[in-house]
Scaffold this motif. Structure first.
Motif, PDB file in Angstrom:
ATOM      1  N   LEU A  50     -18.284  25.700 -36.182  1.00 15.96           N
ATOM      2  CA  LEU A  50     -19.650  26.088 -35.832  1.00 15.96           C
ATOM      3  C   LEU A  50     -20.621  24.930 -36.026  1.00 15.96           C
ATOM      4  N   LEU A  51     -20.421  24.151 -37.088  1.00 13.46           N
ATOM      5  CA  LEU A  51     -21.279  22.996 -37.336  1.00 13.46           C
ATOM      6  C   LEU A  51     -21.126  21.973 -36.222  1.00 13.46           C
ATOM      7  N   TRP A  52     -19.884  21.715 -35.813  1.00 10.74           N
ATOM      8  CA  TRP A  52     -19.626  20.767 -34.719  1.00 10.74           C
ATOM      9  C   TRP A  52     -20.241  21.267 -33.411  1.00 10.74           C
ATOM     10  N   ALA A  53     -20.066  22.556 -33.106  1.00  8.97           N
ATOM     11  CA  ALA A  53     -20.632  23.118 -31.877  1.00  8.97           C
ATOM     12  C   ALA A  53     -22.154  23.020 -31.879  1.00  8.97           C
ATOM     13  N   SER A  54     -22.754  23.263 -33.044  1.00  7.18           N
ATOM     14  CA  SER A  54     -24.204  23.146 -33.153  1.00  7.18           C
ATOM     15  C   SER A  54     -24.653  21.705 -32.929  1.00  7.18           C
ATOM     16  N   ALA A  55     -23.890  20.751 -33.484  1.00  9.86           N
ATOM     17  CA  ALA A  55     -24.225  19.344 -33.295  1.00  9.86           C
ATOM     18  C   ALA A  55     -24.125  18.949 -31.833  1.00  9.86           C
ATOM     19  N   VAL A  56     -23.084  19.427 -31.150  1.00 10.83           N
ATOM     20  CA  VAL A  56     -22.935  19.140 -29.722  1.00 10.83           C
ATOM     21  C   VAL A  56     -24.125  19.697 -28.942  1.00 10.83           C
ATOM     22  N   PHE A  57     -24.519  20.927 -29.253  1.00 19.06           N
ATOM     23  CA  PHE A  57     -25.626  21.575 -28.534  1.00 19.06           C
ATOM     24  C   PHE A  57     -26.920  20.779 -28.698  1.00 19.06           C
ATOM     25  N   TRP A  58     -27.290  20.472 -29.939  1.00 23.11           N
ATOM     26  CA  TRP A  58     -28.576  19.828 -30.184  1.00 23.11           C
ATOM     27  C   TRP A  58     -28.569  18.353 -29.813  1.00 23.11           C
ATOM     28  N   LEU A  59     -27.475  17.656 -30.084  1.00 25.05           N
ATOM     29  CA  LEU A  59     -27.405  16.247 -29.703  1.00 25.05           C
ATOM     30  C   LEU A  59     -27.357  16.096 -28.185  1.00 25.05           C
ATOM     31  N   LEU A 111     -18.776  10.617 -27.247  1.00 24.57           N
ATOM     32  CA  LEU A 111     -19.913  11.039 -28.060  1.00 24.57           C
ATOM     33  C   LEU A 111     -19.533  11.983 -29.196  1.00 24.57           C
ATOM     34  N   PHE A 112     -18.535  12.853 -28.971  1.00 26.15           N
ATOM     35  CA  PHE A 112     -18.314  13.945 -29.922  1.00 26.15           C
ATOM     36  C   PHE A 112     -16.882  14.100 -30.423  1.00 26.15           C
ATOM     37  N   LEU A 113     -15.934  13.320 -29.893  1.00 26.56           N
ATOM     38  CA  LEU A 113     -14.538  13.522 -30.265  1.00 26.56           C
ATOM     39  C   LEU A 113     -13.906  12.214 -30.715  1.00 26.56           C
ATOM     40  N   TRP A 114     -12.611  12.127 -30.646  1.00 27.56           N
ATOM     41  CA  TRP A 114     -11.885  10.975 -31.159  1.00 27.56           C
ATOM     42  C   TRP A 114     -10.981  10.421 -30.064  1.00 27.56           C
ATOM     43  N   PRO A 115     -10.578   9.147 -30.167  1.00 21.29           N
ATOM     44  CA  PRO A 115      -9.664   8.586 -29.169  1.00 21.29           C
ATOM     45  C   PRO A 115      -8.251   9.106 -29.368  1.00 21.29           C
ATOM     46  N   GLY A 116      -7.416   8.848 -28.383  1.00 17.89           N
ATOM     47  CA  GLY A 116      -6.028   9.307 -28.468  1.00 17.89           C
ATOM     48  C   GLY A 116      -5.741  10.369 -27.441  1.00 17.89           C
ATOM     49  N   ARG A 117      -4.473  10.691 -27.292  1.00 17.16           N
ATOM     50  CA  ARG A 117      -4.038  11.661 -26.298  1.00 17.16           C
ATOM     51  C   ARG A 117      -3.473  12.888 -27.000  1.00 17.16           C
ATOM     52  N   SER A 118      -4.096  14.030 -26.756  1.00 13.24           N
ATOM     53  CA  SER A 118      -3.575  15.280 -27.304  1.00 13.24           C
ATOM     54  C   SER A 118      -4.183  16.437 -26.524  1.00 13.24           C
ATOM     55  N   TYR A 119      -3.450  17.552 -26.486  1.00 11.71           N
ATOM     56  CA  TYR A 119      -3.963  18.733 -25.804  1.00 11.71           C
ATOM     57  C   TYR A 119      -5.154  19.330 -26.548  1.00 11.71           C
ATOM     58  N   ILE A 120      -5.190  19.176 -27.864  1.00 14.25           N
ATOM     59  CA  ILE A 120      -6.313  19.719 -28.632  1.00 14.25           C
ATOM     60  C   ILE A 120      -7.604  19.018 -28.240  1.00 14.25           C
ATOM     61  N   ARG A 121      -7.560  17.666 -28.249  1.00 10.86           N
ATOM     62  CA  ARG A 121      -8.764  16.927 -27.871  1.00 10.86           C
ATOM     63  C   ARG A 121      -9.151  17.203 -26.427  1.00 10.86           C
ATOM     64  N   GLY A 169      -8.599  19.879 -24.738  1.00  9.59           N
ATOM     65  CA  GLY A 169      -9.179  21.212 -24.664  1.00  9.59           C
ATOM     66  C   GLY A 169     -10.616  21.255 -25.140  1.00  9.59           C
ATOM     67  N   LEU A 170     -10.936  20.450 -26.158  1.00  9.14           N
ATOM     68  CA  LEU A 170     -12.313  20.392 -26.643  1.00  9.14           C
ATOM     69  C   LEU A 170     -13.222  19.648 -25.673  1.00  9.14           C
ATOM     70  N   GLU A 171     -12.656  18.689 -24.950  1.00 11.08           N
ATOM     71  CA  GLU A 171     -13.449  17.940 -23.979  1.00 11.08           C
ATOM     72  C   GLU A 171     -14.026  18.844 -22.899  1.00 11.08           C
ATOM     73  N   LEU A 172     -13.252  19.825 -22.470  1.00  8.56           N
ATOM     74  CA  LEU A 172     -13.638  20.620 -21.303  1.00  8.56           C
ATOM     75  C   LEU A 172     -14.981  21.321 -21.477  1.00  8.56           C
ATOM     76  N   PRO A 173     -15.168  22.159 -22.527  1.00 12.54           N
ATOM     77  CA  PRO A 173     -16.466  22.833 -22.639  1.00 12.54           C
ATOM     78  C   PRO A 173     -17.621  21.875 -22.869  1.00 12.54           C
ATOM     79  N   VAL A 174     -17.377  20.779 -23.600  1.00 11.10           N
ATOM     80  CA  VAL A 174     -18.456  19.820 -23.832  1.00 11.10           C
ATOM     81  C   VAL A 174     -18.849  19.136 -22.532  1.00 11.10           C
ATOM     82  N   ALA A 175     -17.846  18.758 -21.729  1.00 12.83           N
ATOM     83  CA  ALA A 175     -18.139  18.122 -20.436  1.00 12.83           C
ATOM     84  C   ALA A 175     -18.915  19.065 -19.520  1.00 12.83           C
ATOM     85  N   LEU A 176     -18.528  20.325 -19.496  1.00 13.56           N
ATOM     86  CA  LEU A 176     -19.243  21.307 -18.668  1.00 13.56           C
ATOM     87  C   LEU A 176     -20.680  21.471 -19.146  1.00 13.56           C
ATOM     88  N   TYR A 177     -20.870  21.487 -20.452  1.00  8.60           N
ATOM     89  CA  TYR A 177     -22.213  21.633 -21.016  1.00  8.60           C
ATOM     90  C   TYR A 177     -23.089  20.425 -20.683  1.00  8.60           C
TER      91      TYR A 177
END
Length: 246
Positions: A37-46, A134-144, A146-154
């Motif tokens: 929730l803290l990360w999502a809030s940071a993404v929203f406001w930043l 801006l909000f995640l880490w380098p490297g290749r993984s399905y987790i990262r 998956g997190l990219e998708l909603p942030v990119a859409l936003y």
């Protein structure tokens, strides 16, 4: 007189108390949810803040925290040679102006062909790369991924395409501690980003998939060949870059 309970019959027992491990697990879940929730809030406001303010990438922040140098001078898209956004769009995300942050067709194709190491860079759009920087880490993984998708859409929803490209060109890594088009142009070509030629822009764009190995100022034969092919593709890509115009 009431009947006495037969000897040996089962009496209702007290409910078992949760074990110590259960309490630890529950606390860890709560902490995890709180961090999400803290990360999502940071993404929203930043995301809202970065509509106008110069952004900071996680790699830049990490270098500052570890007392490593960072070379970056934020410049507006209007002061970057038009050759560079065209080269980056052509190399990284040819449907940048058409999609809403995620190129679902390209993502589906790459996911179907992905090996056990995870999805490749070919699935990433410029908004997804920006979200990662801006909000995640380098490297290749399905987790990262998956997190990219909603942030990119936003980000694509609240930013203009020009702003997206401007931010990306100012946070992209182009070498050890080198971030953004201006720092890269100064380091590799001893000139400002506004003066980049088509060839120099192509060399910078083709360095992005592996910026710590590919040196635009001293390209290998393979790097030069990639840049030459990209220059040929750029000739026909101009009509697909209309969203970058004012």
């Amino acid at each position: 007189m009431g009947q006495s309970q037969p000897e040996g019959s089962l009496r209702p027992g007290r409910p078992k108390r949760p074990s110590a491990s259960f309490h630890v697990l529950r606390r860890l879940v709560r902490i995890g949810l709180g961090l999400i929730l803290l990360w999502a809030s940071a993404v929203f406001w930043l995301g809202l803040l970065y509509q106008a303010a110069p952004p900071v990438s996680t790699l830049m922040l990490g270098r500052w925290l570890s007392l490593q140098p960072v070379s970056r001078e934020y410049v507006g898209l209007e002061t970057i040679s038009s050759n560079l956004p065209l080269a980056v769009l052509t190399a990284e995300d040819s449907r940048f102006c058409q999609h809403g942050g995620v190129d679902w067709d390209a993502l589906r194709e790459v996911m179907e062909a992905a090996d056990e190491d995870g999805p490749s860079r070919g699935a990433s759009t410029i908004p997804m790369q920006t979200a990662k920087n801006l909000f995640l880490w380098p490297g290749r993984s399905y987790i990262r991924k998956g997190l990219e998708l909603p942030v990119a859409l936003y980000l694509d929803l609240i930013w203009s395409k020009r702003r997206m490209m401007e931010v990306y060109l100012n946070v992209a890594e182009w070498g050890d501690g080198v971030f953004g088009a201006e720092a890269a142009a100064q380091k590799y070509f001893r000139k400002s980003a506004s003066s980049l030629s088509r060839r120099e822009a192509a060399l910078l764009a083709t360095a992005l998939p592996n910026p710590l190995v590919r040196n635009p100022g001293r390209p290998t034969a393979r790097h030069r060949a990639l840049a030459e092919r990209l220059m040929g593709r750029m000739e026909g890509a101009a009509p697909f870059s209309e969203c970058l115009k004012k």
